[in-house]
Design an enzyme around this catalytic site. Structure first.
Site, PDB file in Angstrom:
ATOM      1  N   ALA A 263       0.724  -1.255   0.025  1.00 49.50           N
ATOM      2  CA  ALA A 263       0.022  -0.006  -0.113  1.00 49.50           C
ATOM      3  C   ALA A 263       0.716   1.135  -0.092  1.00 49.50           C
ATOM      4  CB  ALA A 263      -0.968   0.077   1.251  1.00 49.50           C
TER       5      ALA A 263
ATOM      6  N   TYR B  79      -5.324   9.598   1.755  1.00 51.70           N
ATOM      7  CA  TYR B  79      -4.979   8.543   1.945  1.00 51.70           C
ATOM      8  C   TYR B  79      -6.458   7.675   2.258  1.00 51.70           C
ATOM      9  CZ  TYR B  79      -3.653   4.255   4.957  1.00 51.70           C
ATOM     10  OH  TYR B  79      -3.463   2.996   5.352  1.00 51.70           O
TER      11      TYR B  79
HETATM   12  N1  LIG Z   1       0.387   1.759   8.781  1.00 49.94           N
HETATM   13  C1  LIG Z   1      -0.695   1.835   9.605  1.00 49.94           C
HETATM   14  O1  LIG Z   1      -0.847   2.591  10.412  1.00 49.94           O
HETATM   15  C2  LIG Z   1      -2.006   1.376   8.901  1.00 49.94           C
HETATM   16  C3  LIG Z   1      -3.218   1.586   9.541  1.00 49.94           C
HETATM   17  C4  LIG Z   1      -4.447   0.636   9.048  1.00 49.94           C
HETATM   18  C5  LIG Z   1      -4.226   0.012   7.856  1.00 49.94           C
HETATM   19  N2  LIG Z   1      -3.065   0.049   7.129  1.00 49.94           N
HETATM   20  C6  LIG Z   1      -3.014  -0.744   5.983  1.00 49.94           C
HETATM   21  O2  LIG Z   1      -2.189  -1.940   6.489  1.00 49.94           O
HETATM   22  C7  LIG Z   1      -1.809  -2.519   5.147  1.00 49.94           C
HETATM   23  C8  LIG Z   1      -0.295  -2.811   5.565  1.00 49.94           C
HETATM   24  O3  LIG Z   1       0.454  -1.563   5.749  1.00 49.94           O
HETATM   25  P1  LIG Z   1       1.813  -1.475   6.333  1.00 49.94           P
HETATM   26  O4  LIG Z   1       1.738  -0.496   7.332  1.00 49.94           O
HETATM   27  O5  LIG Z   1       2.473  -2.809   6.475  1.00 49.94           O
HETATM   28  O6  LIG Z   1       2.604  -0.999   5.157  1.00 49.94           O
HETATM   29  P2  LIG Z   1       4.201  -0.489   4.874  1.00 49.94           P
HETATM   30  O7  LIG Z   1       5.128  -0.965   6.026  1.00 49.94           O
HETATM   31  O8  LIG Z   1       4.161   1.069   4.737  1.00 49.94           O
HETATM   32  O9  LIG Z   1       4.488  -1.112   3.578  1.00 49.94           O
HETATM   33  C9  LIG Z   1       3.995  -1.185   2.280  1.00 49.94           C
HETATM   34  C10 LIG Z   1       4.569  -2.090   1.341  1.00 49.94           C
HETATM   35  O10 LIG Z   1       3.975  -1.884   0.154  1.00 49.94           O
HETATM   36  C11 LIG Z   1       5.060  -1.903  -0.771  1.00 49.94           C
HETATM   37  N3  LIG Z   1       4.754  -0.719  -1.964  1.00 49.94           N
HETATM   38  C12 LIG Z   1       4.489   0.362  -1.979  1.00 49.94           C
HETATM   39  N4  LIG Z   1       4.225   1.019  -3.226  1.00 49.94           N
HETATM   40  C13 LIG Z   1       4.390  -0.099  -4.106  1.00 49.94           C
HETATM   41  C14 LIG Z   1       4.290  -0.357  -5.268  1.00 49.94           C
HETATM   42  N5  LIG Z   1       4.026   0.717  -6.153  1.00 49.94           N
HETATM   43  N6  LIG Z   1       4.501  -1.373  -5.901  1.00 49.94           N
HETATM   44  C15 LIG Z   1       4.720  -2.627  -5.292  1.00 49.94           C
HETATM   45  N7  LIG Z   1       4.976  -2.386  -3.819  1.00 49.94           N
HETATM   46  C16 LIG Z   1       4.687  -1.187  -3.219  1.00 49.94           C
HETATM   47  C17 LIG Z   1       6.214  -1.385  -0.164  1.00 49.94           C
HETATM   48  O11 LIG Z   1       7.302  -1.723  -0.713  1.00 49.94           O
HETATM   49  P3  LIG Z   1       8.890  -0.816  -0.609  1.00 49.94           P
HETATM   50  O12 LIG Z   1       9.244  -1.570   0.766  1.00 49.94           O
HETATM   51  O13 LIG Z   1       9.547  -1.277  -1.918  1.00 49.94           O
HETATM   52  O14 LIG Z   1       8.460   0.513  -0.284  1.00 49.94           O
HETATM   53  C18 LIG Z   1       6.034  -2.212   1.135  1.00 49.94           C
HETATM   54  O15 LIG Z   1       6.365  -3.535   1.252  1.00 49.94           O
HETATM   55  C19 LIG Z   1      -1.939  -1.399   4.199  1.00 49.94           C
HETATM   56  O16 LIG Z   1      -3.062  -1.928   3.428  1.00 49.94           O
HETATM   57  C20 LIG Z   1      -2.152  -0.346   4.856  1.00 49.94           C
HETATM   58  O17 LIG Z   1      -2.960   0.714   4.024  1.00 49.94           O
HETATM   59  C21 LIG Z   1      -1.996   0.581   7.583  1.00 49.94           C
END
Ligand SMILES: NC(=O)c1ccc[n+]([C@@H]2O[C@H](COP(=O)([O-])OP(=O)(O)OC[C@H]3O[C@@H](n4cnc5c(N)ncnc54)[C@H](OP(=O)(O)O)[C@@H]3O)[C@@H](O)[C@H]2O)c1
Length: 323
Positions: free
Chosen positions: A61, A126
């Site tokens: 994401a 977002y």
């Molecule tokens: N973080 C929060 O507080 C939060 C809260 C609620 C829900 N969520 C949801 O939970 C899920 C997991 O979030 P997270 O915090 O684990 O995310 P994260 O740590 O930011 O990791 C995002 C991942 O997506 C990859 N990515 C981003 N752009 C990409 C692209 N164009 N092509 C392929 N891969 C790409 C990144 O790769 P790179 O390493 O190469 O950048 C990374 O592996 C998401 O759906 C998010 O919206 C998150």
């Protein structure tokens, strides 16, 4: 059934935990961004056609909430257009999509936990991009599970836990927002619960991985509620008690002592940030419990788990009751 599973986002907070757990469910293919850039539709099509996964777990994401305000089209490309295409391709080959969304689809005006049928109304770019992704997956007609979670953190990546620990080595006083209420959810627990649910579905699977009546949106967060201010205090309490030998803690603090003796509560108004955030974003997990028999531990227990030497349990910690 031993499904072929395509996982995106394996370098992220949640994706890396899933990357550790999903191999026990099937044959895992987990391309990194170089091999599968979600802003390239042709690459998505090519990988879906050549791998023909039965399960697509989309942990990738665009998660930079403030940056999304000025880069909304980038957020939409990764959070809405890519999931849409993944779901259309999944529909064509009969695959199930597992996708993650956010409490930020809500505006926070409620004062009781949001249920899945509450009308969304995101306050920021977002949230709009994540809502568009949810809707696109539903509209695709693909079998899907959308898990909305909140305030995600891990012992790696970019998150509140690691930011508080770093700042606590640099400053004696931290000012933290005390008027936003939510449920901090640890990526390891979220991944474990997701894996438990998928394991049960795979074990029960007949011709389809999930029966159509299970397809839908579920809230999956830590139990309990807190504010960022209380969460920061809890982080510093746990860190003060924890062994300094924890590798992730040593790396988060750069081996330096924690200086911050005081955490001061401030209002959202005082902490100016580009993106507006909901004041209240608790999500009711009742539907998840009723459907899959799964509940995640309370947020404080999840936090304590991070500071325990057995941070990575060999098996998912949640149990699933028979449906
Ligand atoms: N973080 C929060 O507080 C939060 C809260 C609620 C829900 N969520 C949801 O939970 C899920 C997991 O979030 P997270 O915090 O684990 O995310 P994260 O740590 O930011 O990791 C995002 C991942 O997506 C990859 N990515 C981003 N752009 C990409 C692209 N164009 N092509 C392929 N891969 C790409 C990144 O790769 P790179 O390493 O190469 O950048 C990374 O592996 C998401 O759906 C998010 O919206 C998150």
């Amino acid at each position: 059934m031993k499904p072929t599973i395509l996982l995106t986002g394996k370098t992220g907070q949640l994706g890396s935990e899933l990357h550790r757990l999903l191999p026990r469910l099937g044959d895992l293919i987990a391309p990194d961004r170089k091999a599968l850039d979600l802003i390239e539709p042709e690459t998505i099509r090519r990988i879906m056609h050549s791998m023909k996964p039965q399960l697509v777990v989309n942990a990738a994401a665009y998660t930079a909430v403030d940056a999304a305000e000025t880069h909304e089209s980038d957020a939409l490309a990764v959070n809405a257009e890519a999931p849409h295409l993944l779901a259309l391709e999944a529909k064509e080959i009969g695959a199930t999509v597992v996708h993650f969304s956010t409490d930020y689809v809500f505006d926070g005006s409620k004062n009781a936990p949001y249920v899945e049928t509450d009308p969304p109304n995101p306050l920021n770019a977002y949230g709009r991009s994540k809502l568009a992704g949810e809707q696109a997956i539903r509209d695709s007609g693909a079998s899907h599970l959308i898990f909305r979670t909140s305030w995600l953190y891990a012992t790696h990546g970019r998150n509140f836990l690691l930011t508080v620990l770093r700042l606590a080595t640099e400053r004696q006083e931290l000012k933290i927002v005390d008027d936003q209420m939510g449920a901090p959810t640890c990526a390891a627990d979220l991944a474990a619960a997701t894996t438990t649910i998928l394991a049960a579905l795979i074990a029960d699977a007949k011709s389809q991985l999930i029966s159509p009546h299970l397809s839908g949106t579920y809230h999956m967060t830590a139990a309990g509620q807190t504010t960022w201010y209380e969460f920061a205090n809890a982080i510093l309490d746990e860190a003060a008690r924890a062994s300094r030998n924890l590798p992730w803690l040593a790396s988060a603090t750069n081996g330096r002592p924690l200086l911050a003796a005081r955490v001061l509560p401030i209002s959202t108004e005082e902490f100016r940030s580009p993106a507006r955030r909901p004041a209240y974003s608790l999500l009711s997990n009742a539907r998840l419990k009723e459907t899959f028999g799964v509940t995640l531990p309370p947020w404080r227990t999840q936090l304590q788990g991070c500071f325990s030497p057995e941070h990575f349990p060999a098996d998912p910690p949640v149990a699933i009751s028979s449906r």
